[in-house]
Design an enzyme around this catalytic site. Structure first.
Site, mmCIF file in Angstrom:
data_model
loop_
_atom_site.group_PDB
_atom_site.id
_atom_site.type_symbol
_atom_site.label_atom_id
_atom_site.label_comp_id
_atom_site.label_asym_id
_atom_site.label_seq_id
_atom_site.Cartn_x
_atom_site.Cartn_y
_atom_site.Cartn_z
ATOM 1 C CB THR A 148 43.601 53.950 90.106
ATOM 2 O OG1 THR A 148 44.639 53.910 91.099
ATOM 3 C CG2 THR A 148 43.896 55.067 89.115
ATOM 4 C CE LYS A 170 46.182 56.789 91.977
ATOM 5 N NZ LYS A 170 47.080 55.679 91.446
ATOM 6 C CB THR A 181 55.712 57.195 95.734
ATOM 7 O OG1 THR A 181 55.472 57.758 97.035
ATOM 8 C CG2 THR A 181 57.068 56.556 95.736
ATOM 9 C CD GLU A 261 46.872 47.725 93.840
ATOM 10 O OE1 GLU A 261 46.436 48.471 92.958
ATOM 11 O OE2 GLU A 261 47.797 46.904 93.643
ATOM 12 C CG ASN A 380 48.714 44.286 91.544
ATOM 13 O OD1 ASN A 380 48.855 45.328 90.928
ATOM 14 N ND2 ASN A 380 48.550 44.251 92.859
ATOM 15 C CB SER A 385 40.662 41.390 83.348
ATOM 16 O OG SER A 385 40.681 41.304 84.750
#
Length: 385
Positions: A148, A170, A181, A261, A380, A385
């Site tokens: 993702t 992932k 997780t 991230e 995040n 969007s």
């Protein structure tokens, strides 16, 4: 070769339009071996996605023929329609593979709360095209299809005593433990009984994925699955197998940490001399989830006071005025007070080591986390969007 490194497994990854980029987004892994052993651990979040609800039913008899995974949509909080989508996904795979739908696991990852006929159609199309594309060389495509916000596909494998374990994972955000997780598929051609596979998986995840606490946020879709097919006919030494499985899980955990991230630091928190392992884990996790500490590391500030403040919120047994803290090899706190000058600590490298000596026993634990950055907040804030 990821999940296809062991004998008797095929995989594929295809693009169906679930991702706006046109990237691979549906993966399938199939067990072609003589045995169909499956074991899995799931998120303990009470808010569970439809694929988790389905897969928990499937795994009950510990027989698994295949697993279908999609990115581009979590299929969570999508009501009866979403569960029907998961059911139809398993049924489509079962029909094409000529197996029982009750032996097909399903995993999804992506945005929560979205799902419609277009989503369903693309997933089912992905199953059909994925089955057609299955091969012993498809592991890398499968690993890419479950990404993702990941920037790289994550795979690992080891070979021991004539048998092999392979894996793909992932995860780049919502990384916090609760039995398991992120999405992970592990495969092996060793000959295991179902109870042995389950025990080895829980032993491995308990000290690897469960101790990756990148951002303190537990997902609704987390699942770690182990498939064993006995294709080699070799019965492994169970301790050796558990050790090798832990090695694969640890490598995948570290790759998840390194791709978190927006992160600029990969932080390893080692808690030593705790009264119990549970205390060591609780202390390490309290630091890993402390935003002030994580922000300080982002700013290259060895603010050990934030470490002591964080561990002081736990129920672990220790004297906060007898704790030592080191950062990247420099003991900045001794017996709850200042030690070496902060200027001696170099926090510019991405790899960051924080050591906490509780001086109450001989137990230890290691927690993996990341810093809190502007990029994490931005990514995040704009995720949908």
């Amino acid at each position: 070769m990821s999940v296809t490194a062991p004998q008797g497994f095929e995989a594929a990854g295809v693009a169906t339009g679930l991702k706006s980029t046109g990237a691979l987004d549906v993966a399938i892994v199939v067990n072609r071996g003589p045995r169909k052993i499956g074991a899995a651990v799931f998120t303990t979040n009470r808010a569970k996605a439809n694929p988790i609800i389905w897969s928990q039913q499937v795994i009950a008899d510990r027989i698994v023929e295949a697993i279908v995974l999609n990115s581009g949509g979590a299929n969570c909080f999508t009501g009866a329609f979403g569960f029907q989508t998961t059911h139809q996904t398993a049924e489509k795979a079962a029909e094409l593979l000529q197996v029982s739908a009750g032996d097909v696991l399903v995993c999804s990852t992506g945005l929560i709360g979205t799902g419609d006929e277009v989503f369903r159609g693309r997933v089912l199309d992905g199953v059909e095209r994925g089955v057609a594309a299955l091969s012993a060389d498809g592991g890398q495509d499968a690993a890419a299809a479950i990404m993702t916000t990941d920037t790289v596909a994550k795979t690992a494998s080891v070979t021991r005593s004539g048998w092999t374990i392979g894996g793909m994972a992932k995860g780049a955000g919502m990384l916090a433990p609760g039995l398991a997780t992120m999405l992970v598929v592990l495969t092996t051609d060793a000959d295991l009984e179902a109870v042995e596979a389950d025990a080895a998986l829980r032993r491995a995840t308990g000290v690897t994925f469960d101790r990756l606490d990148s951002d303190g946020c537990m997902s609704t879709n987390d699942q770690v699955t182990l498939l064993a097919n006995g294709a080699t006919g070799i019965r492994p030494d169970l301790d050796e197998f558990a050790s090798a499985l832990t090695e694969v899980c640890r490598e995948l955990s570290q790759k998840l940490q390194q791709d978190a991230e927006g992160a600029s630091h990969d932080i390893t928190i080692v808690v030593t001399n705790a009264e119990s392992e549970a205390d060591a884990v609780e202390v390490g996790r309290s630091v890993a989830r402390n935003n002030l500490f994580k922000a300080a590391i982002f700013g290259n500030d060895p603010n050990w006071g934030r470490v002591l403040a964080a561990i002081g919120t736990t129920d672990a047994r220790f004297d906060p005025y007898d704790v030592d803290v080191s950062m990247n090899g420099v003991r900045v706190c001794s017996a709850g007070g200042p030690d070496r000058p902060r200027e001696e600590v170099d926090l510019t490298p991405r790899a960051t080591l924080v050591e906490i000596d509780l001086k109450t026993g001989d137990a230890t634990a290691t927690i993996l986390t990341n810093d809190l950055t502007h990029d994490y907040v931005h990514e995040n804030s704009a995720y949908a969007s």
